[in-house]
Design an enzyme around this catalytic site. Structure first.
Site, PDB file in Angstrom:
ATOM      1  N   HIS A 168       0.853  -1.193   0.000  1.00  0.00           N
ATOM      2  CA  HIS A 168       0.000   0.000   0.000  1.00  0.00           C
ATOM      3  C   HIS A 168       0.885   1.237   0.000  1.00  0.00           C
ATOM      4  O   HIS A 168       1.989   1.227   0.571  1.00  0.00           O
ATOM      5  CB  HIS A 168      -0.904   0.046   1.239  1.00  0.00           C
ATOM      6  CG  HIS A 168      -2.165  -0.751   1.115  1.00  0.00           C
ATOM      7  ND1 HIS A 168      -2.779  -1.346   2.196  1.00  0.00           N
ATOM      8  CD2 HIS A 168      -2.953  -1.027   0.050  1.00  0.00           C
ATOM      9  CE1 HIS A 168      -3.879  -1.964   1.802  1.00  0.00           C
ATOM     10  NE2 HIS A 168      -4.013  -1.786   0.501  1.00  0.00           N
ATOM     11  N   CYS A 264      -2.286   2.731   9.044  1.00  0.00           N
ATOM     12  CA  CYS A 264      -3.244   1.713   8.608  1.00  0.00           C
ATOM     13  C   CYS A 264      -4.427   1.606   9.568  1.00  0.00           C
ATOM     14  O   CYS A 264      -5.537   1.268   9.153  1.00  0.00           O
ATOM     15  CB  CYS A 264      -2.559   0.353   8.505  1.00  0.00           C
ATOM     16  SG  CYS A 264      -1.386   0.199   7.146  1.00  0.00           S
TER      17      CYS A 264
END
Length: 703
Positions: A168, A264
């Site tokens: 990511h 996150c």
């Protein structure tokens, strides 16, 4: 507490590593401590609660990664783009996040179901609100970026992720207050790093090393001048402090087991909209058609690999498979690239594979005028070995004098437009040169696609067995016999190793028997060939006894001096100073030859062309009309010849070094056959096979 900042979190009530969808999860399935995870999450929650309003979404059973709320969606103002998870293991989170956003009054935008995008994990707003950084490569598709620009009315800058550990964008990239950027450069491709450097001044870039990157230092939450993260080295903390940031460390090791940390675990839901910032996107898409033996020749795989390796993404819109072996297939592929420049680079490679735009999207070429002799326009199309056509006035025109690494000059002044390949040095002021990739196509026969894998199959096995070499030589001998009998043309490119390995007599035999119509080489092969003829040695070695001769190291210079005295190789042959060998047979049988000089040449011989440009021109003339080119242990000359030769001409490259054969194929000479063996042995086997073809087989008589 900064009241205007709101952050969404989800308690780890059901958190665990239940599956593996990234490298961090490998070896950690069900190895996370629930109690420690709760303790660490509470630590992060308290740190953030002191500085912002923290909202909570209810944790749900069966979706353990719901704790990573950064992937819920992407928020700007009261608009949110809901995530479309790449892995089915996380797709169950989507309806829960959708409901939460709707309950909070957000306008929810949903991407097509087959278009992955993983929210603020792969899309990070510049903290000054100037643009949106969007990642792609592992979880989110590049095709999602135009939707972000449209729905959020913001400029989108696409960054390609290259390291699967940083799957990511937020694992390796963190925009900071004041225009600063904390990031790990090796996680991105070269284009993305250039884009970052163009947008963020060097003084505000804070690149980190691998140790900090592996501790997810970039996966941080930035609130004002505070940076909340799992861990940072002392050196990184000093650098951040010098930039005006206070680092708050809070351990999140249990969440690292699932591939996440502070960022996150959070989603910032108050992202202000700047009135003077509007949508702008550089992402470009095109649809190309492919036709032919797409599976048999591996063309569809090559196409898709080229797109991804070039920094783009693809979507196969349709694929029509041929029903029988001889039937061709067709496909339409949507190609997406982060910028026009990247798209042009990808398209130039796809054109080489025979890709075409849709019929209704075809257009004429673009061209620019040469303004300086020998200099093409910046964006000129670089020609390849494949037969090429250009579209002029809605008609396809075949390019003449096809070769690799040239420009295409067009003439539209006469009644019939023409196009021709020209080397850069041959361009003149006023020439019209094709630029870009519009209106260009290569013509590749289905037969060549179908046979390519066969031609290279023995190379893949390394051609290690003697029998394997013999099988290839049989095929080459048959081809040469066919060419000779039909009045075709075989060109030989040879290095001095041919003479050193005892192959000179065999090459002489081929010339004498009419199998060779032109010879290309350098100064050395001619010198050592005539040294063997005149003195019985090659590089001072006795060719019959295989031992060095006293004073033999001077022999080649004596030969050069003798030939220079006569004025040419032909005159030395006429004077009977040279009475045998390769050069002798060329002169006696009127076989044209060209010797290209180099900086290392002794002498040189009077026939050696030391002007590189003239030598290239001579090579090019002799290659014209060739049916087969035999390349014998001369890497430099073989690669040069390969670059000059258009597709459709068969090439045989023989060398004891596999790297030479591989290098030739890497230059785009796809119709070449590689034989990894001693060139003297190869020529001996070739003569034997040709003799068998010349003389009828004797039928055994029964006793």
């Amino acid at each position: 507490m900064t009241s205007e900042i709101r952050i969404l979190m989800c308690a780890p009530d059901h958190y665990d590593v239940d599956y593996v969808i990234n490298p961090w999860m490998e070896g950690n399935v069900h190895k996370s401590s629930r109690d420690r995870a709760v303790e660490q999450w509470q630590g992060l929650f308290q740190v953030l609660k002191e500085r912002a309003i923290v909202d909570l979404v209810k944790p749900e059973k069966g979706v353990p990664d719901m704790v990573f709320t950064a992937n819920a969606g992407l928020v700007l103002g009261k608009e949110v783009v809901l995530s479309r998870f790449f892995h089915k293991e996380r797709q169950g989170e989507e309806p829960f996040f959708k409901q939460w956003f709707a309950d909070q009054g957000f306008t929810v935008h949903e991407l097509p179901k087959d278009l992955p995008f993983e929210g603020a994990g792969d899309a990070l707003l510049d903290r000054e609100g100037r643009w949106l950084w969007a990642g792609y490569g592992f979880r989110s598709e590049l095709d999602s970026h135009p939707y972000l620009a449209k729905w959020l009315d913001v400029e989108v800058l696409s960054l390609r992720l290259m390291d699967e550990r940083f799957y990511h964008l937020d694992t390796c990239f963190c925009p900071l207050t004041g225009g600063y950027l904390l990031y790990y450069p090796p996680a991105f491709d070269s284009y993305s790093n250039r884009l970052i450097e163009l947008r963020v001044p060097e003084a505000k870039r804070i690149p980190i090393g691998e140790p900090d990157a592996l501790n997810f230092a970039c996966n941080a939450v930035n609130i004002g001048n505070v940076l909340v993260m799992n861990q940072a080295s002392d050196e990184l903390k000093r650098r951040l402090s010098a930039a005006g940031f206070d680092v708050v460390e809070t351990p999140l090791t249990e969440f690292l087991k699932a591939g996440g940390a502070a960022k996150c675990l959070t989603l910032r839901t108050t992202e202000p909209v700047l009135a003077d910032i509007h949508a702008s996107g550089t992402v470009e898409s095109r649809v190309v058609r492919m036709e032919g033996h797409l599976l048999d020749a591996g063309l569809i795989n090559q196409t898709l690999d080229l797109v991804v390796e070039g920094g783009g993404s693809f979507q196969v819109l349709n694929f029509n498979l041929g029903e029988q072996r001889q039937s061709t297939s067709s496909a339409e592929v949507k190609v997406t690239a982060p910028s026009h420049d990247v798209m042009e680079a990808i398209m130039s490679q796809l054109i080489d594979l025979g890709a075409l735009p849709r019929i209704d999207e075809q257009c004429d070429i673009l061209w620019e005028t040469v303004v300086q002799d020998g200099v093409a326009p910046d964006d000129f199309y670089v020609s390849t070995i494949y037969p090429t056509e250009v579209r002029i006035n809605c008609e396809w025109v075949q390019v003449q004098k096809q070769r690799m690494d040239g420009a295409i000059a067009v003439d539209m002044t006469s009644g019939t437009p023409t196009a021709v390949c020209r080397l850069l040095r041959d361009l003149k002021v006023g020439d019209r040169v094709v630029v870009g990739v519009e209106g260009i196509r290569t013509v590749r026969k289905p037969e060549s696609r179908d046979t390519r894998s066969q031609e290279f199959s023995f190379m893949g096995a390394g051609v290690s067995s003697e029998r394997r070499v013999e099988l290839v030589v049989e095929q080459i001998a048959w081809e040469m016999r066919q060419i000779r009998d039909h009045g075709g043309k075989v060109v030989v490119t040879a290095g001095p190793v041919v003479i050193h390995t005892g192959g000179g007599e065999h090459l002489s035999h081929l010339i004498r028997e009419g199998y060779v119509q032109a010879l290309l080489g350098g100064n050395a092969i001619a010198v050592h060939d005539m040294e063997q003829s005149m003195l019985g040695t090659s590089l001072g070695m006795d060719m019959k006894r295989g031992v060095s001769v006293r004073g033999g190291h001077r022999h080649h210079l004596k030969v050069i001096n003798t030939v220079r005295r006569y004025g040419s190789i032909a005159k030395a042959v006429e004077a009977e100073a040279v009475t045998s060998g390769v050069m002798y047979e060329c002169v006696r049988h009127n076989i044209p030859f060209s010797l290209a000089g180099s900086i290392r040449d002794d002498g040189p011989l009077p026939d050696t062309e030391m002007d590189l440009i003239k030598a290239q021109e001579a090579y090019s003339r002799l290659i014209e009309g060739a049916d087969l080119i035999l390349m014998l242990s001369s890497m430099l000359h073989s690669i040069g010849v390969g670059n000059m030769t258009p597709a459709g001409v068969k090439m045989v490259c023989v060398d004891i070094n596999p790297a030479v054969v591989t290098k030739l194929s890497d230059r785009g000479s796809v119709e070449s056959v590689g034989v990894v063996t001693d060139v003297g042995l190869f020529l001996s086997l070739l003569i034997q096979q040709l003799d068998r073809l010349t003389h009828p087989y004797q039928v055994a008589q029964r006793v």
